[in-house]
Design an enzyme around this catalytic site. Structure first.
Site, PDB file in Angstrom:
ATOM      1  N   ASP A 115     -99.252  54.681-165.870  1.00 35.29           N
ATOM      2  CA  ASP A 115     -98.489  53.506-165.428  1.00 35.29           C
ATOM      3  C   ASP A 115     -98.993  52.243-166.112  1.00 35.29           C
ATOM      4  O   ASP A 115     -98.229  51.309-166.361  1.00 35.29           O
ATOM      5  CB  ASP A 115     -98.620  53.312-163.912  1.00 35.29           C
ATOM      6  CG  ASP A 115     -98.248  54.552-163.132  1.00 35.29           C
ATOM      7  OD1 ASP A 115     -97.602  55.443-163.712  1.00 35.29           O
ATOM      8  OD2 ASP A 115     -98.609  54.632-161.943  1.00 35.29           O
ATOM      9  N   ASP A 199     -93.940  49.272-165.305  1.00 33.73           N
ATOM     10  CA  ASP A 199     -94.982  50.292-165.381  1.00 33.73           C
ATOM     11  C   ASP A 199     -94.637  51.120-166.614  1.00 33.73           C
ATOM     12  O   ASP A 199     -93.464  51.487-166.817  1.00 33.73           O
ATOM     13  CB  ASP A 199     -94.939  51.222-164.162  1.00 33.73           C
ATOM     14  CG  ASP A 199     -95.705  50.679-162.953  1.00 33.73           C
ATOM     15  OD1 ASP A 199     -96.089  49.495-162.969  1.00 33.73           O
ATOM     16  OD2 ASP A 199     -95.893  51.454-161.998  1.00 33.73           O
ATOM     17  N   HIS A 248     -90.756  55.784-162.124  1.00 30.45           N
ATOM     18  CA  HIS A 248     -91.319  56.502-163.268  1.00 30.45           C
ATOM     19  C   HIS A 248     -90.435  57.696-163.652  1.00 30.45           C
ATOM     20  O   HIS A 248     -89.986  58.441-162.801  1.00 30.45           O
ATOM     21  CB  HIS A 248     -92.752  56.976-162.991  1.00 30.45           C
ATOM     22  CG  HIS A 248     -93.622  55.851-162.505  1.00 30.45           C
ATOM     23  ND1 HIS A 248     -94.688  56.044-161.668  1.00 30.45           N
ATOM     24  CD2 HIS A 248     -93.574  54.515-162.738  1.00 30.45           C
ATOM     25  CE1 HIS A 248     -95.272  54.884-161.409  1.00 30.45           C
ATOM     26  NE2 HIS A 248     -94.601  53.941-162.050  1.00 30.45           N
ATOM     27  N   ASP A 250     -91.296  60.351-165.359  1.00 30.47           N
ATOM     28  CA  ASP A 250     -91.957  61.617-165.686  1.00 30.47           C
ATOM     29  C   ASP A 250     -91.886  62.706-164.612  1.00 30.47           C
ATOM     30  O   ASP A 250     -92.603  63.712-164.693  1.00 30.47           O
ATOM     31  CB  ASP A 250     -93.408  61.384-166.164  1.00 30.47           C
ATOM     32  CG  ASP A 250     -94.219  60.507-165.236  1.00 30.47           C
ATOM     33  OD1 ASP A 250     -93.709  60.120-164.174  1.00 30.47           O
ATOM     34  OD2 ASP A 250     -95.382  60.204-165.578  1.00 30.47           O
ATOM     35  N   CYS A 355     -98.980  61.636-164.928  1.00 30.16           N
ATOM     36  CA  CYS A 355     -99.316  60.296-164.423  1.00 30.16           C
ATOM     37  C   CYS A 355    -100.794  59.965-164.630  1.00 30.16           C
ATOM     38  O   CYS A 355    -101.146  58.814-164.886  1.00 30.16           O
ATOM     39  CB  CYS A 355     -99.074  60.204-162.916  1.00 30.16           C
ATOM     40  SG  CYS A 355     -97.429  60.605-162.372  1.00 30.16           S
TER      41      CYS A 355
HETATM   42  N1  ABU Z   1     -95.421  58.468-160.404  1.00 29.38           N
HETATM   43  C1  ABU Z   1     -94.511  59.528-160.508  1.00 29.38           C
HETATM   44  C2  ABU Z   1     -93.947  59.899-159.144  1.00 29.38           C
HETATM   45  C3  ABU Z   1     -92.526  60.116-159.214  1.00 29.38           C
HETATM   46  C4  ABU Z   1     -91.998  60.903-158.041  1.00 29.38           C
HETATM   47  O1  ABU Z   1     -92.234  60.540-156.898  1.00 29.38           O
HETATM   48  O2  ABU Z   1     -91.303  61.884-158.247  1.00 29.38           O
END
Ligand code: ABU
Length: 372
Positions: A115, A199, A248, A250, A355
């Site tokens: 991030d 981020d 995010h 990812d 992450c």
């Molecule tokens: N920091 C990635 C978390 C994303 C999610 O909660 O799927």
């Protein structure tokens, strides 16, 4: 000042799948539970608000912390066994209360490197961030960044957010999570357009093409800053997903090699022109199985889709959480070699394998993977 030895490409990464040589793995040493402030209510899962009310401003419970540390150490060992150089951030004191011109807060942790830092080519970019408890998180990486700079890397810190009240929509119905979700789906977020914020994990690198989403922590101002900063060599594509809590990319749209991307079935891509770009360029868009995430692991800040928050070591090897059997099988069926790691106890700290890392060097060059 120490002598600067310029070795070209000490920092070098353009995508998520070129062969990985060096990486930063985060730390949870000294982690502190954030206060359940107005804006933090929109980041934390409502079923865990009680945890934040009880522990806000205090260190994480000892057992949770030790298991989180162990998970990150497991990851370090797994990566080193695979021949990757692993660097860790400094331990900093997140329990110190700090006061800026606009707010007061304690810190959080330095577990989620992805991030805070983004590597594009030989440049390390520090994010502007949007959580008040993450305002000083960059400090944990400064010793490493200074070293990389001395060895020839470029170093940029994006404009630091004031994180004053103007950055957060003061009319957002933070105590009504259902209403928040509806507003988010309609394109209104807790973060305003008062100043750039982002981020780095909201950006996904595909060589010359970089995808980014407007999320709870990345605004259009931040996206525009990145577009102008990177200049005409890169195409920044803003992409929308059906997501009532976007945070995010990812766990939503995850490349696993040239020509293959995973799509989260709960958060389909809403932009036909983006889908067309992938299809036209002969990319396979693949749906992974649902994440299991052992029920004893509290997902304070994340979804169960951390199962797809994987780390590619190259186009053949993928690091996966050891308990995610369906995901492991799925990768084997795709012809990949899953490298498993016991990592689930890091999940409460806000992220997964991707992450908690930031790739510093992958063997590769800047390429185009799409017919735009
Ligand atoms: N920091 C990635 C978390 C994303 C999610 O909660 O799927």
């Amino acid at each position: 000042m120490a002598k600067m030895i310029k070795s070209p490409n000490i920092v070098n990464s353009f995508n998520e799948w070129d062969p990985l040589e060096e990486i930063i793995v985060g730390r949870v040493d000294g982690a502190v539970v954030p206060y359940l402030t107005r804006e933090f209510k929109t980041f934390a899962k409502p079923e865990y608000w009680e945890f934040f009310k009880q522990y806000g401003g205090k260190p994480y419970p000892k057992e949770m912390l030790n298991k989180g540390k162990e998970a990150l150490d497991n990851l370090q060992k797994t990566l080193e066994d695979e021949g990757v150089v692993v660097k860790r951030p400094e331990v900093i004191d997140f329990s110190k209360t700090y006061k800026t011109l606009y707010f007061e807060s304690c810190g959080f942790n330095s577990g989620n490197v992805r991030d805070c830092l983004m590597v594009i080519g030989n440049e390390i970019i520090e994010s502007s961030m949007a959580y008040r408890c993450r305002y000083f998180e960059f400090e944990a990486y400064r010793e490493l960044i200074k070293e990389y700079f001395k060895k020839g890397a470029k170093w940029t810190a994006a404009p630091k957010c004031s994180m004053s009240n103007e950055l957060y929509d003061q009319d957002f119905p933070v105590d009504d999570p259902k209403k928040c979700e509806e507003l988010i789906l309609s394109g209104r977020y807790i973060t305003t357009e008062f100043e750039p914020c982002f981020d780095a994990a909201d950006f996904t690198r595909f060589g010359r093409d970089i995808l980014v989403s407007r999320s709870l922590v990345t605004n259009n101002f931040g996206i525009e800053w990145m577009r102008r900063h990177l200049g005409p060599e890169y195409n920044i594509h803003v992409v929308r997903f059906l997501d009532n809590s976007p945070m995010h990319m990812d766990t939503t749209w995850v490349p696993i090699g040239e020509g293959r991307v995973l799509t989260c079935p709960d958060r389909p891509c809403l932009d036909k022109h983006i889908l067309d770009m992938f299809i036209r360029s002969k990319w396979e868009i693949i749906t992974p199985p649902a994440g299991l995430c052992p029920p004893e692991i509290p997902l304070h800040l994340t979804s169960r889709w951390l199962s797809m928050n994987i780390l590619m070591l190259d186009e053949n090897r993928v690091v996966v959480e050891a308990s995610e059997e369906p995901t492991i099988k799925f990768f084997k069926n795709l012809g990949l070699k899953p490298i498993t790691v016991d990592f689930k106890h890091f999940f409460p700290f806000g992220g997964g394998l991707h992450c908690s890392t930031c790739d510093i060097r992958r063997k590769g060059t800047l390429k185009s993977y799409f017919i735009n």
